[in-house]
Design an enzyme around this catalytic site. Structure first.
Site, PDB file in Angstrom:
ATOM      1  N   HIS A 263      44.877  -2.867  15.036  1.00 30.71           N
ATOM      2  CA  HIS A 263      44.315  -3.247  16.335  1.00 30.71           C
ATOM      3  C   HIS A 263      45.337  -2.994  17.445  1.00 30.71           C
ATOM      4  O   HIS A 263      45.164  -2.103  18.260  1.00 30.71           O
ATOM      5  CB  HIS A 263      43.901  -4.713  16.265  1.00 30.71           C
ATOM      6  CG  HIS A 263      43.151  -5.226  17.442  1.00 30.71           C
ATOM      7  ND1 HIS A 263      42.747  -4.437  18.480  1.00 30.71           N
ATOM      8  CD2 HIS A 263      42.723  -6.478  17.744  1.00 30.71           C
ATOM      9  CE1 HIS A 263      42.106  -5.177  19.377  1.00 30.71           C
ATOM     10  NE2 HIS A 263      42.090  -6.420  18.950  1.00 30.71           N
ATOM     11  N   HIS A 302      38.469   7.572  18.398  1.00 26.63           N
ATOM     12  CA  HIS A 302      38.114   6.184  18.702  1.00 26.63           C
ATOM     13  C   HIS A 302      36.819   5.835  17.997  1.00 26.63           C
ATOM     14  O   HIS A 302      35.929   6.680  17.893  1.00 26.63           O
ATOM     15  CB  HIS A 302      37.961   5.981  20.215  1.00 26.63           C
ATOM     16  CG  HIS A 302      38.029   4.551  20.615  1.00 26.63           C
ATOM     17  ND1 HIS A 302      36.932   3.728  20.604  1.00 26.63           N
ATOM     18  CD2 HIS A 302      39.081   3.785  20.995  1.00 26.63           C
ATOM     19  CE1 HIS A 302      37.306   2.515  20.979  1.00 26.63           C
ATOM     20  NE2 HIS A 302      38.599   2.524  21.222  1.00 26.63           N
ATOM     21  N   ASP A 358      45.992   4.698  23.669  1.00 25.91           N
ATOM     22  CA  ASP A 358      47.317   4.500  23.068  1.00 25.91           C
ATOM     23  C   ASP A 358      48.172   5.758  23.065  1.00 25.91           C
ATOM     24  O   ASP A 358      49.362   5.693  22.780  1.00 25.91           O
ATOM     25  CB  ASP A 358      47.170   3.986  21.636  1.00 25.91           C
ATOM     26  CG  ASP A 358      46.675   2.565  21.632  1.00 25.91           C
ATOM     27  OD1 ASP A 358      47.179   1.783  22.443  1.00 25.91           O
ATOM     28  OD2 ASP A 358      45.778   2.241  20.838  1.00 25.91           O
TER      29      ASP A 358
END
Ligand code: CMC
Length: 423
Positions: A263, A302, A358
């Protein structure tokens, strides 16, 4: 029968149940109309909407992310993290007076009880900052026993203010502990992110003021992380909150969810990957390894966004602003080359794999001087208003009860206990 409905037939009994489809969901309770003992099997809740929410609108197919209807692009460009926090929690942007009051209240709740300092001294110097964050957040509930009165709206708001105000202080204290520096206390003339950066980096300089470009960049990153609907940590917040735990305990639990590498830890993996690649010349060979399925291209892909991650577009611009201040980093050149090569390659195009939030956030944090194990702490600061907004929504939702999924029992049938000598 309406077109916007679904009918399920239980072939064992021949009975059918029909329910409306609204907002892309149907009430699974219809299944229990057919048989009170029948439940839907949905590991990891991939097909389950656990609540109705009006906080974040996420349309993965079209790369859309909106908080309370406002596009993330506009909020990142024009708003501030504290204003976005207000929006998430209250549902509307504040007017001038409300904004002033909110900023004042957050600013005047940033201190934490001195006993927390003694408590923190018990941690080893190399304690992971997320472990410290979880423990201190849970410990705060012992300082505010009145937080257990979750039905009092005014009381709830005070605790929400405390969490948002204190979380950067706790975060900075965990860092100071890990490097053996005295704790630097908040000052009221700086804004939220500048105050946090000062608590992190000030050494022997009471007038230390962070670079405004870096403070603004961090503010944008916090906005981008402020909510992402029913992810693992938010679901944890709701689960623990559904048992009517106080918000400090529920935020501590949500922080535990975020701590997991699947996560909150992906940006750390991106930096590790860039170090492993080592130079621009090695990029094509690494991409080939990705295509052979030997390694993942960290920071790509994703679960929900299958076109592009709108946060990644904003973050790339922020990265340019940060690197203009901090100087470029050889890892950035590798990242840019990696992105260029991957985006032209049919492996990534066909699978709809694009940079996610990210891919660049870790590079920005590293350039700003944050240690890698601190990246998830920054995520927690950003996500706290989102967690709290979901907690309020949960408490106000008359359809919600204590979370209690069911299971399909696949263990041994009933059998008799056998004495140990006879086994
Ligand atoms: N590198 C290489 N191949 C990939 C990647 C990747 N990063 N991501 C997906 N694939 C491939 C996967 O192997 C599969 O290929 P095939 O069809 O040949 O089997 C195909 O793409 C579809 O992948 P998937 O596993 O169905 O995708 P998913 O939706 O289950 O996984 C993900 C999403 C984020 C877990 C995955 O893309 C991944 O592991 N990415 C790298 C880690 C990362 O960057 N995580 C951060 C996500 S953003 C965090 C946030 O929103 O807070």
């Amino acid at each position: 029968m309406s077109e916007n409905s679904i009918t399920i037939t239980d072939n064992r009994s021949g009975r059918s149940a029909t329910a409306p489809i609204e907002h892309g969901v149907f009430p699974s309770a219809m299944v229990r109309e057919l048989d009170k003992g029948l439940f839907m099997y949905d590991p990891a809740f991939l097909s389950t909407a656990s609540c109705a929410s009006s906080i974040t609108d996420l349309d993965g197919a079209n790369g859309i992310l909106r908080y309370r209807g406002y596009p993330i692009e506009q909020l990142a460009e024009q708003s501030t993290f504290l204003e976005v926090a207000y929006l998430l929690i209250h549902g509307e942007l504040p007017d001038k007076a409300e904004h002033e009051q909110w900023v004042h209240d957050i600013t005047f709740h940033t201190y934490i009880h001195e006993n927390i300092g003694s408590f923190m001294r018990g941690f080893n110097h190399d304690a992971h900052p997320m472990g410290m964050m979880v423990s201190v957040m849970a410990a705060l509930s012992t300082f505010y026993p009145e937080a257990k009165d979750i039905d009092d709206t005014q009381n709830r708001l005070i605790q929400i203010t405390r969490v948002i105000a204190k979380i950067p202080t706790i975060a900075a204290f965990t860092y100071r502990h890990s490097v053996g520096l005295p704790r630097e206390y908040p000052v009221n003339h700086l804004d939220y992110t500048a105050n946090f950066l000062r608590m992190m980096w000030a050494v022997a300089d009471p007038n230390h003021e962070p670079d405004p470009v870096l403070a603004k960049a961090l503010d944008v990153l916090l906005i981008l992380h402020a909510d992402h609907e029913q992810n693992c940590s938010t679901t944890t917040m709701r689960t623990v909150g559904s048992a009517q735990a106080d918000p400090f305990i529920a935020v501590a639990a949500a922080t535990c969810g975020l701590y997991g590498p699947l996560h909150g830890g992906a940006n750390e993996q991106v930096i590790n990957m860039l170090h492993e690649i080592g130079s621009i010349d090695e990029v094509p060979a690494y991409v080939e390894r990705v295509k052979r399925g030997e390694v993942l291209l960290q920071g790509f892909g994703h679960r929900v966004y299958k076109n592009f991650d709108p946060r990644a577009t904003i973050i790339k611009k922020t990265a340019d602003e940060v690197f203009a201040v901090t100087g470029t980093n050889p890892l950035l050149d590798i990242a840019l080359k990696l992105e260029e090569v991957a985006l032209k390659d049919s492996y990534f195009i066909d699978r709809k794999l694009y940079p996610n939030v990210d891919f660049y956030s870790g590079l920005i944090y590293e350039a700003m001087g944050f240690p890698m194990d601190f990246f998830t702490v920054l995520f927690a600061i950003g996500r706290a208003p989102g967690w709290l907004a979901h907690w309020v929504e949960l408490i106000n939702d008359p359809e919600q009860k204590i979370y209690r999924p069911r299971q399909a029992y696949i263990g041994t049938e009933a059998r008799d206990y056998v004495d140990i000598d006879a086994r």
